[in-house]
Design a protein around this motif. Sequence first.
Motif, PDB file in Angstrom:
ATOM      1  N   GLU A  59       0.495   3.673   2.019  1.00  0.00           N
ATOM      2  CA  GLU A  59       0.741   3.970   3.423  1.00  0.00           C
ATOM      3  C   GLU A  59       1.943   3.189   3.966  1.00  0.00           C
ATOM      4  OE1 GLU A  59      -2.347   3.022   2.181  1.00  0.00           O
ATOM      5  OE2 GLU A  59      -2.989   5.111   2.039  1.00  0.00           O
ATOM      6  N   SER A  60       2.050   1.914   3.597  1.00  0.00           N
ATOM      7  CA  SER A  60       3.173   1.119   4.097  1.00  0.00           C
ATOM      8  C   SER A  60       4.496   1.611   3.505  1.00  0.00           C
ATOM      9  CB  SER A  60       2.968  -0.374   3.825  1.00  0.00           C
ATOM     10  OG  SER A  60       2.878  -0.633   2.437  1.00  0.00           O
ATOM     11  N   LYS A  77       5.117   4.778   2.653  1.00  0.00           N
ATOM     12  CA  LYS A  77       5.394   6.066   3.285  1.00  0.00           C
ATOM     13  C   LYS A  77       5.857   5.940   4.731  1.00  0.00           C
ATOM     14  CE  LYS A  77       2.820   9.370   0.567  1.00  0.00           C
ATOM     15  NZ  LYS A  77       1.887  10.482   0.616  1.00  0.00           N
ATOM     16  N   LYS A  78       5.613   4.797   5.358  1.00  0.00           N
ATOM     17  CA  LYS A  78       6.037   4.583   6.746  1.00  0.00           C
ATOM     18  C   LYS A  78       7.475   4.065   6.846  1.00  0.00           C
ATOM     19  CE  LYS A  78       1.487   3.659   8.682  1.00  0.00           C
ATOM     20  NZ  LYS A  78       0.607   2.611   9.227  1.00  0.00           N
ATOM     21  N   SER A  82       0.845  -1.196   0.000  1.00  0.00           N
ATOM     22  CA  SER A  82       0.000   0.000   0.000  1.00  0.00           C
ATOM     23  C   SER A  82       0.881   1.246   0.000  1.00  0.00           C
ATOM     24  CB  SER A  82      -0.916   0.023   1.226  1.00  0.00           C
ATOM     25  OG  SER A  82      -0.153   0.249   2.394  1.00  0.00           O
TER      26      SER A  82
END
Length: 98
Positions: A62-63, A65-66, A60
């Motif tokens: 989000e993953s 960007k983390k 994803s």
Amino acid sequence: MAQNHICELCNRNVSSITKHHLIPLEKGGEKFKTLSLCSTCHRQIHALFTNRELATHYRSLESLKKDIKIVKFLKFIQNIPGDSYLDIKKSRHVRKSC
């Protein structure tokens, strides 16, 4: 007139965009979601992570960007114009897996 696009990872304005398969094609990703990325971000993702890592851990936006490596990269490029060419080198970790 060049069409403008926004990279989903770095949010920079660029003239062309690439499609990044969240599940790599070699891992069966043709039917899964893609991201619209500038070529610099796309090359950086593949320079940092193997296809196995991408399919397992980075499914994803989000993953991605983390991840601390992506966070550092995004901080580095935030003030560089979107269409600037940056030489991206594969990490030793990725080179060893090839």
